[in-house]
Design an enzyme around this catalytic site. Structure first.
Site, short mmCIF file in Angstrom:
data_model
loop_
_atom_site.label_atom_id
_atom_site.label_comp_id
_atom_site.label_asym_id
_atom_site.label_seq_id
_atom_site.Cartn_x
_atom_site.Cartn_y
_atom_site.Cartn_z
N ASP A 1 8.64 -10.16 2.56
CA ASP A 1 9.46 -9.31 1.71
C ASP A 1 10.93 -9.56 2.07
OD1 ASP A 1 7.09 -8.06 0.75
OD2 ASP A 1 7.09 -6.78 2.53
N ASP B 1 6.06 -11.99 -2.16
CA ASP B 1 5.27 -10.77 -1.97
C ASP B 1 6.10 -9.62 -2.52
OD1 ASP B 1 3.24 -9.09 -1.21
OD2 ASP B 1 3.76 -9.06 0.90
N ASP C 1 9.58 -3.18 1.43
CA ASP C 1 8.45 -2.33 1.80
C ASP C 1 8.81 -1.42 2.96
OD1 ASP C 1 6.98 -3.55 -0.15
OD2 ASP C 1 5.58 -4.56 1.18
N ARG D 1 4.68 -1.05 -8.64
CA ARG D 1 5.08 -0.57 -7.32
C ARG D 1 6.57 -0.23 -7.26
NH1 ARG D 1 1.94 -4.83 -3.25
NH2 ARG D 1 -0.12 -4.66 -4.22
#
Length: 447
Positions: A225, A264, A268, A321
């Site tokens: 990420d 990805d 996060d 997301r």
């Protein structure tokens, strides 16, 4: 501090209210300290304002505001960035990124390509030949010499891509074009970190793994990420831009009839991370955007943690997301979510295991081909608070619309808590204007 809400009653009043809101929409800088020569006034030593989201709870988030002159660094490549972190350790420090830092680079900071990490005979052509479903089949994940070579090559890239941020750090971009390309900033098991005014782009995996057992047709799975908050607390991420840069997923080839996915997430927050405020950022043009909690089985580390505030961020043309939430008390307000015509859109908020999401006073601008019933996505049995949200300029009960449009996935209202850590709340009709003018890297006054 009680939040203030700016209401609009008519077009003229909306515009007048917008002017008032814009005058105070940038987060207060709270305490600032004089910097050395050449430092950005009010930015390098800024701290999170009192009451500004979860990162303002249980203490404060000051980053490197107390840095002594010998712990202020200006860096322009990966080696200098790492050296500055190592030199200061956990002492308060200000790291100023001037220009573009490449994660995939040699000792001199010169960008390198994926071939530089290949080892033990790995090439993509050989990997594709070895694990073609026509010969390998679809019942087992890859194993054997070429998979071992892929893993060894990936390990070499990981050593270059992952950059670890110590405690008591302010990482701030200089001017309006500070950029980090191809690096994954890891805020892991530390405390008191501020990240501001940086464009994070294209943290790509040179060695995605083919998994023929993932779903009905198999998938390519990648690592990295742009930014990860992992097991850390008191983190303020403000006025940054996150994207895939010049390597969008849509431009990647397909192998075995599946997209060769090299990215990805963008950002996060996982593994017991806690007390995080995410404000005035832009997250755009991406698939799997933000996880808050990465596993339904992580209750031992995540229960009572993952308290995160998201406000005044722009999520533009992201598939899903934004965020997907597990466990945490997440307060998401005054964000603008855009799904443009022709983009790929799955859902915005993912309601996951034991999540306590409050999504209020947000604005959604959805192209006509997208169904507002899919703004919410139920992954697990958890309740959500979703009030005073506007979709295409109209106040919309997101839970009622979801339950009517997706009857097999009924959501219940009421997250079980009421956010108090909000310094201001703007009317949702004003949010697209305010966020459009103020969010993202290069938008902090004085930068």
């Amino acid at each position: 501090m009680p939040a203030r809400i700016c209401h609009a009653r008519a077009i003229a009043l909306v515009m007048g209210c917008a002017s008032l809101a814009l005058a105070v929409s940038v987060p207060a800088q709270a305490t600032t300290h004089p910097g050395g020569a050449g430092h950005q006034k009010g930015i390098d030593r800024a701290v999170l304002a009192q009451g500004d989201g979860w990162a303002a709870a249980d203490g404060s988030t000051t980053g490197g505001a107390a840095a002594t002159p010998d712990h202020i660094y200006t860096v322009s490549n990966r080696a200098e960035l790492i050296a500055a972190f190592e030199d200061a350790g956990d002492a308060p420090k200000i790291i100023r990124i001037d220009g573009t830092v490449h994660g995939n680079s040699d000792a001199a900071g010169t960008p390198i390509d994926c071939d530089a990490y290949q080892t033990d005979g790995y090439t993509l052509d050989k990997y594709l030949a070895a694990y073609d479903p026509a010969t390998w089949g679809r019942a087992e994940v890859p194993s054997g010499p070429l998979e071992d070579a892929r893993l060894a090559s990936a390990k070499l890239q990981k050593a270059a891509v992952n950059v670890y941020v110590p405690s008591n750090t302010t990482l701030v971009g200089v001017g309006k074009d500070a950029t980090v390309i191809g690096a994954s900033l890891q805020i892991q098991d530390v405390s008191n970190v501020i990240v501001r005014n940086i464009s994070f782009e294209d943290t790509y995996d040179c060695f995605p793994q083919w998994d023929p057992t993932d779903g009905e047709t198999g998938h390519w799975n990648s690592e990295y990420d742009n930014l990860v908050v992992y097991g850390s607390d008191h983190v303020w991420v403000d006025h940054n831009t996150f994207s895939d840069g010049d390597r969008p997923d849509a431009g990647q080839p397909r192998y075995f009839n599946e997209l060769y996915q090299q990215h990805d997430g963008l950002f996060d927050i996982v593994k017991g991370a806690d007390l995080v405020t995410v404000s005035y950022n832009v997250l755009k043009d991406h698939d799997k955007t933000m996880l808050i909690g990465n596993s339904d089985g992580a209750g031992a580390t995540d229960s009572g943690k993952l308290r995160v505030t998201l406000h005044h961020n722009l999520f533009k043309d992201v598939n899903e997301r934004a965020p997907r939430v597990r466990f945490g008390q997440v307060d998401s307000y005054n964000n603008h979510f855009v799904a443009s015509k022709g983009s790929v859109y799955g859902y915005t908020y993912g309601i996951g295991s034991k999540s306590q999401l409050v999504a209020e006073h947000n604005a959604f601008s959805l192209s006509g081909e997208f169904d507002k019933a899919t703004i919410l996505k139920k992954w697990s049995e958890s309740s959500v608070t979703a009030g005073d949200n506007y979709v295409n300029g109209r106040r919309t009960d997101l839970i009622a619309v979801h339950n009517a449009g997706v009857p097999a996935e009924q959501l219940t209202a009421g997250a079980g808590w009421t956010p108090t850590l909000r310094t201001r709340v703007d009317h949702p009709l004003l949010v697209p204007l305010i966020v459009g003018l103020t969010a993202g890297a290069g938008r902090i006054p004085g930068a």
